[in-house]
Design an enzyme around this catalytic site. Structure first.
Site, mmCIF file in Angstrom:
data_model
loop_
_atom_site.group_PDB
_atom_site.id
_atom_site.type_symbol
_atom_site.label_atom_id
_atom_site.label_comp_id
_atom_site.label_asym_id
_atom_site.label_seq_id
_atom_site.Cartn_x
_atom_site.Cartn_y
_atom_site.Cartn_z
ATOM 1 N N PRO B 192 0.784 -1.236 0.000
ATOM 2 C CA PRO B 192 0.000 0.000 0.000
ATOM 3 C C PRO B 192 0.812 1.280 0.000
ATOM 4 O O PRO B 192 0.264 2.354 0.190
ATOM 5 C CB PRO B 192 -0.789 -0.112 1.309
ATOM 6 C CG PRO B 192 0.146 -0.826 2.222
ATOM 7 C CD PRO B 192 0.965 -1.767 1.360
ATOM 8 N N CYS B 193 2.101 1.164 -0.240
ATOM 9 C CA CYS B 193 2.938 2.339 -0.002
ATOM 10 C C CYS B 193 2.657 3.472 -0.980
ATOM 11 O O CYS B 193 3.040 4.601 -0.736
ATOM 12 C CB CYS B 193 4.416 1.960 -0.049
ATOM 13 S SG CYS B 193 5.007 1.516 -1.688
ATOM 14 N N ARG B 194 2.011 3.184 -2.090
ATOM 15 C CA ARG B 194 1.754 4.256 -3.050
ATOM 16 C C ARG B 194 0.287 4.689 -3.032
ATOM 17 O O ARG B 194 -0.159 5.391 -3.927
ATOM 18 C CB ARG B 194 2.135 3.804 -4.462
ATOM 19 C CG ARG B 194 3.543 3.252 -4.582
ATOM 20 C CD ARG B 194 4.600 4.281 -4.257
ATOM 21 N NE ARG B 194 4.729 5.287 -5.286
ATOM 22 C CZ ARG B 194 5.585 5.223 -6.300
ATOM 23 N NH1 ARG B 194 6.379 4.173 -6.421
ATOM 24 N NH2 ARG B 194 5.653 6.181 -7.183
#
Lengths: 134, 265
Positions: B192-194
């Site tokens: 989910p980092c982006r």
């Protein structure tokens, strides 16, 4: 569906099928293939729709924002076209939104999007690119 | 529900869009209540379409849970992982026959690295809320009809071509294997980092046109197709943002509870 006025046709550039960047001469091209009858004009209308591309955030703004696109063209194909036009790096992802905040499926046809979300004779799509990983 | 995930290796830093506190749409964060309400509205339309989404409660609590959907999709799966599950014998017709039966392939199993076939694969998608990062996270797992879990490679092979190149280039959507925070079973997770990166434009754009956003709908429409999860276009027309005010929120909850067999709050 809003009728597409022939006078607007000249303001929308034709999007090439092979996703190449357009040349300036493609703009304002009259539909020379068909004879200038009203019936042919209507047939031409139905095959293509007008798309207005809006950049979001820091994404580069396309010099040409208005495009005439085949109804059957997919979002994926459109995305590739914009990516090439903007000369994006392979690692940069392009996001396309319809209705401001919905990402249509890559296989979705723009003609279908136009039917649902088109207004004033055009489909507005917002686009945005992700950062490249450095 | 606050499923703590293994996050020490992530570089993800949640970034707040602005200090505007008019609505949650101003921030790229998603608070848990809005998560539930947004899911509720999403599930209403799902119920109407009968396309399989459901709300799974956690610990018997209506307020804690996640969205879940199971779907059968045709996939390309390799015969190789199936063969490697047992001590595979290259020689001997008996071994080949056994592998053929287990793999349920139409074409004959010959070379170790041979054919891929079309098969129905069961994909199970879970939309969880991460308290740590205040965003939704997509977990999923895939298995054949015989119950064999798909390998990471097979899952990658079934990623839409639109995303395959980017997945290889950069980890914006990296698929990793994680333990499900609530079930404790191995799942795949879409990194989910982006999230902020693709949520921010949508939230900005909607805000500029004075429209609310259903965070879950927007988020799922972006991440879903990456892993074969389609969000039909009708959702964009039918699902709106949860009302910001408490009174309207209560009304939405009531509508949510009465609309379908499962729904949060």
């Amino acid at each position: 569906m809003t009728k597409l006025h022939s006078s607007n046709a000249g303001t929308f550039a034709k999007m090439s099928d092979n996703a190449d960047s357009p040349t300036e001469s493609q703009k304002d091209d009259p539909p020379t293939q068909q004879p200038p009858t009203e019936d042919s004009g209507l047939v031409d209308e139905k095959k293509k729709i007008d798309v207005l591309l809006k950049a979001v955030g820091d994404t580069p703004i396309m010099k040409t924002k208005k495009w005439t696109v085949e109804r059957g063209r997919t979002v994926h194909s459109l995305s590739q076209f914009i990516s090439r036009f903007l000369k994006l790096e392979p690692s940069e992802q392009l996001f396309i939104y319809v209705n401001q905040s919905f990402a249509p499926s890559p296989d979705q046809e723009v003609g279908v999007l136009f039917e649902s979300f088109g207004s004033d004779g055009k489909l507005v799509l917002h686009y945005c690119k992700s950062q490249a990983w450095g | 529900m606050c499923g703590e995930m293994e996050n020490t290796e992530w570089n993800f830093r949640p970034v707040s869009m602005s200090d505007d506190t008019d609505s949650t749409a101003a921030s790229c964060y998603l608070d848990e209540k809005t998560f539930r309400l947004s899911c509720g509205l999403f599930l209403e339309h799902s119920s109407f379409l009968n396309d399989g989404w459901a709300w799974e409660e956690v610990n018997g609590s209506e307020k804690e849970g996640y969205m879940k959907k199971t779907v059968m999709v045709p996939c390309r799966i390799s015969s190789t992982p199936c063969q490697s599950n047992q001590s595979r014998l290259v020689d001997g017709d008996d071994a080949l026959l056994e592998e053929e039966q287990l793999c349920d392939q139409d074409e004959a199993v010959g070379e170790p690295t041979a054919a891929e076939g079309q098969a129905a694969v069961r994909y199970e998608y879970h939309v969880l809320y991460s308290c740590s990062y205040q965003i939704p996270v997509l977990y999923f797992r895939a298995s054949t009809l015989e119950g064999r879990s798909l390998s990471l490679e097979e899952v990658w092979n079934n990623v839409h071509p639109n995303y395959q190149q980017r997945l290889l280039q950069g980890p914006w959507d990296t698929i990793t294997q994680q333990e499900h925070p609530l079930l404790g079973q191995p799942f795949f997770m879409l990194h989910p980092c982006r999230t902020e990166e693709f949520m921010r434009p949508a939230l900005e754009t909607a805000r500029a046109e004075r429209k609310g956003v259903n965070y879950i709908l927007t988020w799922l429409s972006v991440v879903g197709p990456v892993v074969g999860l389609d969000v039909p276009l009708s959702y964009a027309l039918a699902v709106g943002p949860p009302a910001p005010k408490a009174e309207a929120t209560t009304a939405a909850s009531t509508a949510s509870a009465s609309a379908s067999t499962s729904g949060p709050d």
